[in-house]
Design a protein around this motif. Structure first.
Motif, short mmCIF file in Angstrom:
data_model
loop_
_atom_site.label_atom_id
_atom_site.label_comp_id
_atom_site.label_asym_id
_atom_site.label_seq_id
_atom_site.Cartn_x
_atom_site.Cartn_y
_atom_site.Cartn_z
N LYS A 229 10.98 -14.66 -6.86
CA LYS A 229 10.51 -15.35 -8.05
C LYS A 229 11.20 -16.70 -8.26
O LYS A 229 12.34 -16.90 -7.85
CB LYS A 229 10.74 -14.48 -9.29
N GLU B 281 10.56 -14.96 -15.10
CA GLU B 281 9.72 -15.53 -14.06
C GLU B 281 8.85 -16.67 -14.59
O GLU B 281 8.27 -16.58 -15.68
CB GLU B 281 8.83 -14.45 -13.44
N ILE C 85 5.68 -19.00 -13.09
CA ILE C 85 4.74 -19.34 -12.03
C ILE C 85 4.25 -20.76 -12.30
O ILE C 85 3.68 -21.04 -13.37
CB ILE C 85 3.56 -18.35 -11.98
N ASP D 194 -3.34 -15.60 -7.08
CA ASP D 194 -2.95 -14.77 -8.21
C ASP D 194 -2.44 -13.42 -7.74
O ASP D 194 -1.42 -12.91 -8.24
CB ASP D 194 -4.14 -14.59 -9.15
N LYS D 195 -3.12 -12.84 -6.78
CA LYS D 195 -2.72 -11.53 -6.27
C LYS D 195 -1.33 -11.60 -5.64
O LYS D 195 -0.56 -10.63 -5.70
CB LYS D 195 -3.74 -11.04 -5.26
N ARG E 231 0.97 -13.71 -6.62
CA ARG E 231 1.85 -14.32 -7.62
C ARG E 231 2.43 -15.64 -7.09
O ARG E 231 3.62 -15.93 -7.22
CB ARG E 231 2.97 -13.38 -8.05
N SER F 280 2.83 -19.71 -6.87
CA SER F 280 2.70 -20.98 -7.59
C SER F 280 1.83 -21.90 -6.76
O SER F 280 1.71 -21.76 -5.54
CB SER F 280 4.08 -21.60 -7.82
N GLY G 241 -1.58 -15.27 -15.95
CA GLY G 241 -0.19 -14.82 -16.09
C GLY G 241 0.10 -14.26 -17.46
O GLY G 241 0.87 -13.32 -17.62
N SER H 162 -1.60 -10.12 -12.73
CA SER H 162 -1.30 -10.46 -11.36
C SER H 162 -0.67 -9.27 -10.64
O SER H 162 -0.03 -8.42 -11.24
CB SER H 162 -0.33 -11.66 -11.29
N SER H 163 -0.86 -9.27 -9.31
CA SER H 163 -0.35 -8.17 -8.51
C SER H 163 0.98 -8.52 -7.91
O SER H 163 1.44 -9.64 -7.96
CB SER H 163 -1.37 -7.84 -7.39
N SER H 164 1.59 -7.55 -7.27
CA SER H 164 2.88 -7.76 -6.63
C SER H 164 2.76 -8.71 -5.47
O SER H 164 1.75 -8.75 -4.78
CB SER H 164 3.43 -6.42 -6.12
N ALA H 165 3.80 -9.51 -5.25
CA ALA H 165 3.79 -10.46 -4.14
C ALA H 165 3.76 -9.75 -2.81
O ALA H 165 3.34 -10.33 -1.81
CB ALA H 165 5.03 -11.36 -4.22
#
Length: 505
Positions: free
Chosen positions: A31, A38, A40, A343-344, A346, A348, A493, A498-501
């Motif tokens: 992050k 966090e 983004i 977005d999925k 995460r 920037s 956000g 959003s999903s996990s990186a």
């Protein structure tokens, strides 16, 4: 395995005299955080401003060439006046207010080293070099917008394209130590100036590097990281991958408090698309695979992702394409697809770009402005000739060049392996692409600079002010659909969807 973890808060080397460490954005594992929370970063680049590019403002060739031609036509006083007003009007408080209204929180600011030093007077920094950069950083801060300073054009050319103000097809930056040393000294100069500014998110030392040997870029990053950290231990470094920010194969362990960045243009967003994007399973998967490949290094080392550039170009009624609106619908679909992928993950991102003359920008100069009315015929001519590379539609000249492409390919078949090797969604580096760059984008384009400059001959101060003011926000048109999409995405956000990186894309 290297870690993206920032230095410990207790590390005395990572404090500053004027700013509290917790006020700086930092890298914490996967992050970017502000005092542990966090952040983004979502925004755009203000390309075409302190690093001019031909397609953005309608000239041909390279920035130093068009500046030299305009100085010859206008004389020193008018030349200085016009460009000072251009820089003033291109981004002001109205722009920042609008940008923030879309929920965007970060502006990437490409700069050309020529603003800070001259080749004939190297290592001597101009007093006025930071005037407009400071102004924009401060305006953005007022509206809660972070800035990332991006060296888009380094001495010698860190890549071999027009956007690094490199009029050759060689990236000499890697062949001459002096170019690298000057770049380090320049970043030391910028680091001293901005080290206490917490609204500067960080530094992007080189945009889209192209080191054919790969290892020289990695060695340079090691050097510049040490040089900057001696002066400024707190700002994030945003480090582009090699080969136009797409290749991390030669990179070792990550440097501390650094974000490794990719650029993710889709060929389906350009006139060179292999077919119309319709959202087929194969087309969607191609984009997912491309992003996965470009971000493999970040995921391997569990670091954050910043897509430093991406985004389609758009057609208009003047381009002579009967189905231009349908084409734009397709490109907006590509835009939405990519936003969903980011977005999925995460990730920037910084879309290319904020403002231009109507090709790709979120806002653009209106058709009735003095600048567009003066240069309309020239702009259409350079489009017909495909004189500029970015988003070029070469349908008018393709048949003319086809026999030469065939001749080159048959006599030098190794063109297919010439750096940078083609592949992926953005497949433009082939024999035809290399030929176009040398003949149209360099030879023809630099000659047409003279024609562009002649449009300015005889203009008085008021007329030059009016031309520059064409880029003022009040004289610009908003690309409404694009901005609506970006505004909606900025809310994702907030909704926490959003999903996990680490989730597969």
């Amino acid at each position: 395995m290297g870690s993206f973890q920032s230095k410990s808060k207790s590390d005395p080397a990572s404090t500053t005299k004027m700013s509290n460490k917790k006020d700086f954005l930092r890298v914490d594992g996967e992050k970017i955080v502000l005092d542990g929370d966090e952040i983004i970063l979502k925004g755009a680049a203000i390309g075409g401003w302190m690093n001019m590019e031909n397609f953005i403002t309608g000239y041909t060739g390279h920035e130093h060439q068009v500046r030299a031609a305009l100085k010859e036509v206008l004389g020193e006083e008018k030349y200085e006046f016009f460009f000072d007003k251009f820089l003033e009007y291109f981004f002001g408080e109205e722009d920042a207010k609008f940008f923030a209204s879309l929920g965007l929180n970060c502006l990437r600011v490409p700069v050309n080293y020529h603003h800070f030093e001259d080749d004939m007077n190297p290592r001597v920094f101009k007093k006025e070099g930071l005037k407009h950069l400071d102004r924009v950083v401060d305006i953005c801060a007022k509206y809660g917008i972070y800035t990332i300073i991006d060296l888009h054009a380094a001495p010698g050319g860190q890549n071999f394209d027009w956007h690094s103000d490199n009029a050759t097809h060689k990236a000499s930056f890697y062949d001459h130590k002096d170019f690298q040393d000057r770049t380090i000294i320049l970043w030391e100069h910028l680091a001293r100036h901005y080290k206490d500014n917490t609204w500067v998110a960080g530094y992007n030392p080189l945009n889209e590097p192209t080191d054919e040997k790969h290892v020289r870029l990695v060695a340079f990053y090691d050097k510049i990281e040490k040089a900057i950290r001696k002066i400024d231990p707190d700002h994030i470094l945003f480090l582009d991958g090699n080969t136009f920010a797409a290749d991390f194969s030669a990179f070792g362990k990550p440097l501390p408090n650094s974000v490794y960045t990719c650029h993710d243009y889709s060929n389906y967003g350009f006139p060179s698309a292999p077919e119309m994007y319709t959202g087929t399973k194969e087309q969607v998967q191609l984009h997912k695979d491309n992003f996965k490949r470009k971000t493999a290094y970040m995921r391997k080392h569990k670091g954050p992702v910043w897509v430093g550039e991406w985004g389609p170009v758009y057609q208009n009624a003047h381009d002579g394409i009967p189905n231009w609106e349908k084409v734009n619908d397709s490109r907006f679909d590509v835009l939405n697809l990519q936003l969903g992928i980011y977005d999925k993950a995460r990730a920037s991102w910084s879309i290319w770009l904020y403002k231009d003359i109507g090709f790709q920008g979120m806002v653009y100069t209106g058709e009735e402005t003095p600048y567009v009315k003066l240069l309309g015929d020239f702009i259409q001519k350079q489009k017909r000739l495909a004189a500029n590379k970015w988003g070029a539609d070469d349908s008018h000249v393709k048949d003319l060049f086809a026999p030469i492409v065939e001749w080159l390919s048959s006599n030098a078949p190794t063109f297919k392996n010439r750096y940078p090797a083609k592949g992926g969604v953005n497949d433009s580096w082939n024999t035809a692409g290399h030929l176009a760059r040398l003949v149209r984008n360099i030879l023809l384009s630099e000659e047409m600079v003279k024609e562009y400059a002649e449009y300015f001959r005889g203009k008085n101060m008021q007329e030059l002010d009016d031309l520059a003011k064409s880029f003022h926000f009040d004289n610009c048109t908003q690309r409404t659909r694009l901005n609506k999409i970006l505004k909606e995405d900025s809310k994702r956000g907030e909704k926490g969807i959003s999903s996990s990186a680490n989730e597969k894309v």
